[in-house]
Scaffold this motif. Structure first.
Motif, PDB file in Angstrom:
ATOM      1  N   LEU A 141     103.948   3.516  96.815  1.00 48.55           N
ATOM      2  CA  LEU A 141     103.648   2.438  97.751  1.00 48.55           C
ATOM      3  C   LEU A 141     104.237   2.715  99.130  1.00 48.55           C
ATOM      4  O   LEU A 141     103.599   2.476 100.163  1.00 48.55           O
ATOM      5  N   GLY A 142     105.474   3.250  99.140  1.00 51.01           N
ATOM      6  CA  GLY A 142     106.120   3.570 100.410  1.00 51.01           C
ATOM      7  C   GLY A 142     105.384   4.650 101.160  1.00 51.01           C
ATOM      8  O   GLY A 142     105.199   4.579 102.386  1.00 51.01           O
ATOM      9  N   ILE A 166     101.421  11.299 108.645  1.00 50.80           N
ATOM     10  CA  ILE A 166     102.206  12.116 107.716  1.00 50.80           C
ATOM     11  C   ILE A 166     103.710  11.868 107.833  1.00 50.80           C
ATOM     12  O   ILE A 166     104.402  11.721 106.817  1.00 50.80           O
ATOM     13  N   PRO A 167     104.278  11.820 109.049  1.00 52.60           N
ATOM     14  CA  PRO A 167     105.729  11.533 109.132  1.00 52.60           C
ATOM     15  C   PRO A 167     106.090  10.199 108.483  1.00 52.60           C
ATOM     16  O   PRO A 167     107.113  10.077 107.797  1.00 52.60           O
ATOM     17  N   GLY A 168     105.235   9.200 108.675  1.00 51.10           N
ATOM     18  CA  GLY A 168     105.488   7.892 108.065  1.00 51.10           C
ATOM     19  C   GLY A 168     105.399   7.949 106.555  1.00 51.10           C
ATOM     20  O   GLY A 168     106.181   7.316 105.851  1.00 51.10           O
ATOM     21  N   ALA A 169     104.457   8.743 106.035  1.00 53.53           N
ATOM     22  CA  ALA A 169     104.318   8.879 104.586  1.00 53.53           C
ATOM     23  C   ALA A 169     105.558   9.532 103.983  1.00 53.53           C
ATOM     24  O   ALA A 169     106.033   9.125 102.923  1.00 53.53           O
ATOM     25  N   LEU A 170     106.065  10.549 104.677  1.00 56.15           N
ATOM     26  CA  LEU A 170     107.262  11.226 104.177  1.00 56.15           C
ATOM     27  C   LEU A 170     108.461  10.281 104.147  1.00 56.15           C
ATOM     28  O   LEU A 170     109.218  10.232 103.169  1.00 56.15           O
ATOM     29  N   LEU A 171     108.631   9.532 105.242  1.00 61.63           N
ATOM     30  CA  LEU A 171     109.756   8.603 105.311  1.00 61.63           C
ATOM     31  C   LEU A 171     109.593   7.483 104.288  1.00 61.63           C
ATOM     32  O   LEU A 171     110.551   7.117 103.583  1.00 61.63           O
ATOM     33  N   LEU A 231     110.323   8.741 100.817  1.00 63.43           N
ATOM     34  CA  LEU A 231     111.752   8.966 100.613  1.00 63.43           C
ATOM     35  C   LEU A 231     112.478   7.653 100.343  1.00 63.43           C
ATOM     36  O   LEU A 231     113.283   7.553  99.412  1.00 63.43           O
ATOM     37  N   LEU A 232     112.175   6.644 101.163  1.00 69.20           N
ATOM     38  CA  LEU A 232     112.812   5.339 100.961  1.00 69.20           C
ATOM     39  C   LEU A 232     112.383   4.724  99.638  1.00 69.20           C
ATOM     40  O   LEU A 232     113.192   4.097  98.929  1.00 69.20           O
ATOM     41  N   GLY A 233     111.112   4.906  99.293  1.00 72.87           N
ATOM     42  CA  GLY A 233     110.616   4.379  98.025  1.00 72.87           C
ATOM     43  C   GLY A 233     111.303   5.025  96.845  1.00 72.87           C
ATOM     44  O   GLY A 233     111.615   4.357  95.850  1.00 72.87           O
ATOM     45  N   GLN A 234     111.564   6.325  96.939  1.00 79.48           N
ATOM     46  CA  GLN A 234     112.236   7.020  95.841  1.00 79.48           C
ATOM     47  C   GLN A 234     113.659   6.503  95.646  1.00 79.48           C
ATOM     48  O   GLN A 234     114.140   6.382  94.517  1.00 79.48           O
TER      49      GLN A 234
END
Length: 255
Positions: A8-9, A19-24, A27-30
């Motif tokens: 979801l994050g 892409i940068p937003g997806a990575l961040l 990471l926060l979702g994990q």
């Protein structure tokens, strides 16, 4: 693999910042998935609904095993209470076998409870459900042992609940285990424990109970640099105060 909130994050991050937003976002979702111990969409759905899933059931029966053993010996009443919890949760045969295994492991007191309980701090409904079950197990023998009392307080702290909230969850079970027709001698003994006369009003009983509870609380004694023996004595005194207050509240019928 931890992934519900991660997915979801990542999706939200992609929509907001490519892409940068997806990575961040991933990471926060994990981080959240790991903290909440979420491994599937079903876990996330149970968490949102406050339901007890398989891992929560394992934790619950591990706690119940630890509580039963901490009383000194696991009795038939403790085993029956564990079975009552299985029926309450409507466990099937396979889930019952897992619950029995978790109960047995819990009696060994080898596994730390701190981490799994802290992982569930975000779910207040689940925390309260676990603690109510703990109080039911502790009172199964008719009286809460000092070690059980302290263990429940410790579990409540790990779950992020204040001490008063933990005690409030157990109040109903305490009252149900105090004889409705307690003898006059038992009432006099309860008044003596609280340092009160027979004419004490409900407000005075509550005030004395809270004052003495604050003075003798194990955490306060431990914080003053007391020895382990003194902390155990404070825990015993706290249990004595709690039983005296519940007996008086039940016999004199005040909230």
């Amino acid at each position: 693999m931890y992934w519900p909130i991660t997915a979801l994050g990542a999706l939200a991050g992609m929509l907001l910042a490519s892409i940068p937003g997806a990575l961040l976002g991933g990471l926060l979702g994990q981080v959240l998935d790991r903290r909440l111990d979420l491994r599937s969409w079903a876990d996330l759905r149970r968490r949102m609904q406050g339901a007890t899933g398989p891992r929560e059931q394992q934790l619950l029966f591990g706690l119940l095993g630890r509580l039963a053993k901490s009383a000194g010996a696991v009795t038939a009443a403790h085993i029956q209470q564990a079975r009552n919890e299985m029926r309450r949760l409507q466990l099937d045969e396979a889930a019952e076998q897992l619950a029995i295994a978790a109960f047995t492991r819990g009696k060994s007191a080898e596994q730390s409870l701190r981490r799994p309980l802290r992982q569930r701090r975000a779910n207040r409904a689940l925390a309260e459900e676990l603690l109510r079950a703990c109080w039911r197990m502790a009172w199964a023998g008719g009286q809460v042992a000092p070690a059980q009392y302290q263990l429940i307080l410790d579990c409540g702290e790990h779950l992020g609940l204040q001490r008063d909230a933990v005690l409030a969850l157990g109040a109903a079970y305490a009252r149900s285990n105090v004889p409705l027709m307690a003898s006059a001698a038992a009432e006099q003994e309860a008044l003596r424990v609280l340092g009160l006369s027979a004419e004490a009003a409900p407000a005075q009983i509550k005030q004395a109970y809270r004052r003495l509870l604050s003075r003798h609380h194990p955490d306060k004694v431990a914080g003053a640099g007391a020895s382990p023996a003194q902390v155990r004595a404070a825990t015993d005194k706290t249990c004595e105060l709690h039983r005296a207050f519940e007996l008086l509240r039940n016999r004199r019928d005040f909230p």
